[in-house]
Scaffold this active site. Structure first.
Site, PDB file in Angstrom:
ATOM      1  CE1 TYR A 165      -3.153   2.919   0.280  1.00 48.38           C
ATOM      2  CE2 TYR A 165      -3.656   2.262   2.528  1.00 48.38           C
ATOM      3  CZ  TYR A 165      -3.882   3.087   1.454  1.00 48.38           C
ATOM      4  OH  TYR A 165      -4.821   4.086   1.528  1.00 48.38           O
TER       5      TYR A 165
ATOM      6  CE  LYS B 295      -6.047   1.468  -0.982  1.00 44.68           C
ATOM      7  NZ  LYS B 295      -6.647   1.523   0.369  1.00 44.68           N
TER       8      LYS B 295
END
Length: 299
Positions: free
Chosen positions: A142, A170
């Site tokens: 992320y 992500k």
């Protein structure tokens, strides 16, 4: 049992970073979490990310995080990928959370870039590999420099993609050009971490989205992605443009605040927020209602 995945889409295509329901007194609402998870999967999500920022993870205890994973896996675990956020700025704590998430039944882990302490790229690499080595679960990176204060460089993403269990990223960097270069080099499935940039990121190789607006428009996000992947770019663009008011509306303030307000408007209340977050004001809710209506959301 975890849902079917492929190397290209290890966590599916449409995942929502789920809010965490609380009771009126502020306690964890596990029954509410199961109802909400089932609703989100029924609405078109093939994955749920728990214990992230949208899930108010800074304010939930480690025990509550594990309880939430267990409850949601029980509710939807054979129909959706259940991914648990385990990232912190303390590698040892992140490892503990990763092992806890695996024991609770999570299908995957979300490992945010260590925040606030701003480690160098080698520190980011070693931290993430240590988390990935702690369990047998697949890991989604992320990359969100706006919150973490530091970004994952392309070379670091490439190195991390060589790890057998680090399978996805992500991307909340907000930089489509940087994403294009990273996707071309890194062996990672790419997920948009900015709802409004999902279509642009698909155009440079992304496979899906970890969404906040998926609380209310998961079916539309899926339709956009499916249209793009089947070559109907005109339809994908039309869906994207129709959703612009929703993107704007949910993110006029902190996403979790207005995601919970939107769920309330749709008859799926998820309770209050924990401080330092506060509920949407009447004016913010009224504006959100207008935004959602403009985006075709039925209230």
């Amino acid at each position: 049992m975890a849902p079917t995945s492929t190397p290209q889409t290890p966590f599916g295509r449409v995942l929502t970073a789920m809010v965490t329901p609380f009771t009126a007194e502020g306690a964890l609402d596990l029954d509410g979490a199961q109802r909400l998870a089932a609703h989100l999967v029924d609405s078109g999500n093939d994955g749920l990310v728990l214990n992230g920022t949208t899930g108010e993870s800074p304010t939930t205890t480690d025990a509550e995080k594990a309880q939430l994973v267990r409850a949601v896996v029980e509710a939807v675990g054979d129909r959706a990928h259940v991914v648990s956020g385990v990232g912190t700025n303390d590698t040892r704590h992140s490892i503990e959370l990763a092992r806890q998430a695996q024991a609770a039944g999570a299908h995957g882990l979300l490992a945010v870039t260590p925040y606030y302490s701003k480690p160098p790229q080698e520190g980011l690499y070693r931290h993430t590999v240590a988390v990935a080595d702690a369990t047998e679960l697949p890991v989604m990176l992320y990359d969100i420099p706006g919150r973490a204060g530091v970004a994952l460089d392309v070379d670091t993403l490439v190195r991390l993609g060589e790890h057998p269990r680090i399978v996805a990223n992500k991307d909340a960097k907000g930089d489509v050009a940087a994403a294009a270069h990273a996707i071309a080099r890194a062996d990672l499935a790419w997920y948009s971490g900015d709802d409004v940039l999902t279509l642009p990121l698909l155009s440079v190789g992304a496979v899906g989205v970890v969404s906040v607006v998926g609380h209310v428009v998961a079916a539309e996000m899926r339709a956009m992605i499916e249209a793009f992947t089947t070559g109907d770019t005109a339809k994908a663009l039309a869906v994207h443009q129709s959703l612009l008011p929703v993107y704007t509306g949910i993110f006029r303030t902190q996403g979790v605040i207005l995601a919970k307000a939107a769920l309330n408007l749709q008859g799926h209340p998820s309770g209050p927020l924990r401080l330092p977050l506060v509920p949407a004001t009447d004016a913010e809710t009224a504006r959100l209602k207008e935004d959602l209506a403009a985006g075709g959301v039925h209230l």
